[in-house]
Design a protein around this motif. Structure first.
Motif, PDB file in Angstrom:
ATOM      1  N   GLU A  92     -33.996  -8.656 -30.066  1.00  0.00           N
ATOM      2  CA  GLU A  92     -33.189  -8.057 -31.128  1.00  0.00           C
ATOM      3  C   GLU A  92     -33.304  -6.536 -31.089  1.00  0.00           C
ATOM      4  O   GLU A  92     -32.305  -5.811 -31.166  1.00  0.00           O
ATOM      5  CB  GLU A  92     -33.658  -8.609 -32.473  1.00  0.00           C
ATOM      6  CG  GLU A  92     -32.941  -8.061 -33.671  1.00  0.00           C
ATOM      7  CD  GLU A  92     -33.495  -8.625 -34.986  1.00  0.00           C
ATOM      8  OE1 GLU A  92     -32.845  -8.399 -36.004  1.00  0.00           O
ATOM      9  OE2 GLU A  92     -34.564  -9.273 -35.002  1.00  0.00           O
ATOM     10  N   TRP A  93     -34.538  -6.032 -30.953  1.00  0.00           N
ATOM     11  CA  TRP A  93     -34.753  -4.589 -30.866  1.00  0.00           C
ATOM     12  C   TRP A  93     -34.126  -4.017 -29.596  1.00  0.00           C
ATOM     13  O   TRP A  93     -33.548  -2.917 -29.623  1.00  0.00           O
ATOM     14  CB  TRP A  93     -36.246  -4.249 -30.912  1.00  0.00           C
ATOM     15  CG  TRP A  93     -36.829  -4.262 -32.281  1.00  0.00           C
ATOM     16  CD1 TRP A  93     -37.750  -5.145 -32.780  1.00  0.00           C
ATOM     17  CD2 TRP A  93     -36.559  -3.343 -33.345  1.00  0.00           C
ATOM     18  NE1 TRP A  93     -38.060  -4.836 -34.081  1.00  0.00           N
ATOM     19  CE2 TRP A  93     -37.336  -3.734 -34.456  1.00  0.00           C
ATOM     20  CE3 TRP A  93     -35.725  -2.236 -33.473  1.00  0.00           C
ATOM     21  CZ2 TRP A  93     -37.316  -3.045 -35.661  1.00  0.00           C
ATOM     22  CZ3 TRP A  93     -35.698  -1.552 -34.685  1.00  0.00           C
ATOM     23  CH2 TRP A  93     -36.483  -1.957 -35.761  1.00  0.00           C
ATOM     24  N   ALA A 140     -38.978  -0.004 -40.561  1.00  0.00           N
ATOM     25  CA  ALA A 140     -39.621  -1.134 -39.871  1.00  0.00           C
ATOM     26  C   ALA A 140     -41.101  -0.868 -39.640  1.00  0.00           C
ATOM     27  O   ALA A 140     -41.927  -1.787 -39.698  1.00  0.00           O
ATOM     28  CB  ALA A 140     -38.921  -1.405 -38.540  1.00  0.00           C
ATOM     29  N   LEU A 141     -41.433   0.378 -39.389  1.00  0.00           N
ATOM     30  CA  LEU A 141     -42.821   0.718 -39.065  1.00  0.00           C
ATOM     31  C   LEU A 141     -43.695   0.877 -40.304  1.00  0.00           C
ATOM     32  O   LEU A 141     -44.880   1.161 -40.183  1.00  0.00           O
ATOM     33  CB  LEU A 141     -42.856   1.957 -38.177  1.00  0.00           C
ATOM     34  CG  LEU A 141     -42.295   1.690 -36.768  1.00  0.00           C
ATOM     35  CD1 LEU A 141     -41.964   2.993 -36.059  1.00  0.00           C
ATOM     36  CD2 LEU A 141     -43.259   0.838 -35.949  1.00  0.00           C
ATOM     37  N   PHE A 146     -46.607  -1.744 -34.497  1.00  0.00           N
ATOM     38  CA  PHE A 146     -45.652  -1.843 -33.395  1.00  0.00           C
ATOM     39  C   PHE A 146     -44.432  -2.600 -33.887  1.00  0.00           C
ATOM     40  O   PHE A 146     -44.448  -3.187 -34.966  1.00  0.00           O
ATOM     41  CB  PHE A 146     -46.304  -2.519 -32.179  1.00  0.00           C
ATOM     42  CG  PHE A 146     -47.459  -1.720 -31.628  1.00  0.00           C
ATOM     43  CD1 PHE A 146     -47.233  -0.593 -30.858  1.00  0.00           C
ATOM     44  CD2 PHE A 146     -48.762  -2.083 -31.910  1.00  0.00           C
ATOM     45  CE1 PHE A 146     -48.284   0.169 -30.372  1.00  0.00           C
ATOM     46  CE2 PHE A 146     -49.828  -1.334 -31.421  1.00  0.00           C
ATOM     47  CZ  PHE A 146     -49.593  -0.202 -30.653  1.00  0.00           C
ATOM     48  N   LEU A 147     -43.375  -2.635 -33.106  1.00  0.00           N
ATOM     49  CA  LEU A 147     -42.118  -3.199 -33.585  1.00  0.00           C
ATOM     50  C   LEU A 147     -42.124  -4.726 -33.674  1.00  0.00           C
ATOM     51  O   LEU A 147     -41.415  -5.289 -34.500  1.00  0.00           O
ATOM     52  CB  LEU A 147     -40.956  -2.720 -32.705  1.00  0.00           C
ATOM     53  CG  LEU A 147     -40.670  -1.220 -32.829  1.00  0.00           C
ATOM     54  CD1 LEU A 147     -39.645  -0.782 -31.808  1.00  0.00           C
ATOM     55  CD2 LEU A 147     -40.219  -0.881 -34.241  1.00  0.00           C
ATOM     56  N   ARG A 151     -49.050  -5.894 -31.307  1.00  0.00           N
ATOM     57  CA  ARG A 151     -49.329  -5.241 -30.020  1.00  0.00           C
ATOM     58  C   ARG A 151     -48.041  -4.682 -29.428  1.00  0.00           C
ATOM     59  O   ARG A 151     -46.962  -5.118 -29.785  1.00  0.00           O
ATOM     60  CB  ARG A 151     -49.977  -6.229 -29.072  1.00  0.00           C
ATOM     61  CG  ARG A 151     -49.112  -7.426 -28.785  1.00  0.00           C
ATOM     62  CD  ARG A 151     -49.798  -8.511 -28.013  1.00  0.00           C
ATOM     63  NE  ARG A 151     -50.625  -7.951 -26.975  1.00  0.00           N
ATOM     64  CZ  ARG A 151     -51.325  -8.657 -26.115  1.00  0.00           C
ATOM     65  NH1 ARG A 151     -51.303  -9.963 -26.191  1.00  0.00           N
ATOM     66  NH2 ARG A 151     -52.037  -8.088 -25.191  1.00  0.00           N
ATOM     67  N   PRO A 152     -48.161  -3.728 -28.516  1.00  0.00           N
ATOM     68  CA  PRO A 152     -46.957  -3.146 -27.924  1.00  0.00           C
ATOM     69  C   PRO A 152     -46.198  -4.178 -27.084  1.00  0.00           C
ATOM     70  O   PRO A 152     -46.796  -5.052 -26.473  1.00  0.00           O
ATOM     71  CB  PRO A 152     -47.477  -2.017 -27.049  1.00  0.00           C
ATOM     72  CG  PRO A 152     -48.939  -2.015 -27.122  1.00  0.00           C
ATOM     73  CD  PRO A 152     -49.378  -3.103 -28.034  1.00  0.00           C
ATOM     74  N   SER A 153     -44.894  -4.032 -27.083  1.00  0.00           N
ATOM     75  CA  SER A 153     -44.028  -4.904 -26.288  1.00  0.00           C
ATOM     76  C   SER A 153     -42.932  -4.053 -25.652  1.00  0.00           C
ATOM     77  O   SER A 153     -42.877  -2.834 -25.838  1.00  0.00           O
ATOM     78  CB  SER A 153     -43.411  -5.991 -27.164  1.00  0.00           C
ATOM     79  OG  SER A 153     -42.396  -5.437 -27.992  1.00  0.00           O
ATOM     80  N   LEU A 154     -42.027  -4.717 -24.949  1.00  0.00           N
ATOM     81  CA  LEU A 154     -40.895  -4.011 -24.365  1.00  0.00           C
ATOM     82  C   LEU A 154     -40.042  -3.332 -25.435  1.00  0.00           C
ATOM     83  O   LEU A 154     -39.393  -2.323 -25.160  1.00  0.00           O
ATOM     84  CB  LEU A 154     -40.031  -4.976 -23.553  1.00  0.00           C
ATOM     85  CG  LEU A 154     -40.668  -5.518 -22.272  1.00  0.00           C
ATOM     86  CD1 LEU A 154     -39.705  -6.499 -21.595  1.00  0.00           C
ATOM     87  CD2 LEU A 154     -41.070  -4.408 -21.318  1.00  0.00           C
TER      88      LEU A 154
END
Length: 194
Positions: A92-93, A140-141, A146-147, A151-154
């Motif tokens: 979605e992001w 959102a943040l 993170f989005l 944890r961080p993602s693509l």
């Protein structure tokens, strides 16, 4: 693998950062968009759309579009959530980034930094939509670091690429406290430096 990219492009850098984070072996081929190097017959044979990034995989197959490339490179890695819902949120992001963020934040940056316009000369709708995109991230943040998940993602790689340069397009990042903190976290997680 060969990555054709222009280092002034956030879309290209997100491919580089993903490959670096995953410790993938590649040759970076600097391809200057401002010099029309994506319009040569040799490049158009690789990517008829004439855009970077373009990747030539180890087996010789080409792949274009930054988010498609990073999804392919990160398949099965920690950068793609295992949970189906969180993976869909990541997608979605990624889709939102290309439709509601990049066309405004990145385009404003390009016009100011590379075409020499002042922020006051930008089309008001471009600025309005860029600010709305940054506010969407800011909101959102407030919920997480993170989005997607914890944890961080693509999603983070994709969106940090142009967000970190938003000031070059006339957007005042000091107005977005959560976004600024998130940029720092993502840069640290992926060892991104100017």
């Amino acid at each position: 693998m060969r990555i054709y990219g222009d280092s002034i492009s956030g879309n290209c850098l997100k491919v580089k950062w993903t490959a670096d984070h995953l410790r993938l072996s590649y040759d970076w081929i600097e391809t200057d968009v401002l010099k029309a190097e994506t319009r040569t017959p040799a490049f158009l044979a690789l990517n008829p759309a004439g855009q970077v990034p373009t990747v030539i995989l180890d087996d010789g197959r080409p792949l274009a579009q930054s988010n498609a490339i990073i999804l392919h490179l990160a398949e099965g890695s920690e950068l793609t959530p295992r949970d189906a819902y969180e993976r869909a949120r990541m997608l979605e992001w990624l889709f939102w980034e290309q439709y509601s963020h990049e066309p405004y934040v990145a385009v404003a940056r390009f016009q100011v930094r590379y075409l020499g316009k002042s922020p006051a000369e930008l089309e008001p709708r471009l600025v309005e939509r860029g600010r709305a995109a940054l506010q969407r991230l800011e909101d959102a943040l407030t919920q997480s670091r993170f989005l997607v998940g914890d944890r961080p993602s693509l999603a983070d790689i994709s969106l940090v690429a142009y967000t970190r340069w938003a000031g070059e397009g006339g957007f005042e990042l000091s107005d977005y406290r959560n976004v600024r903190a998130w940029i720092g976290r993502v840069e640290q997680a992926f060892q991104i430096a100017d």
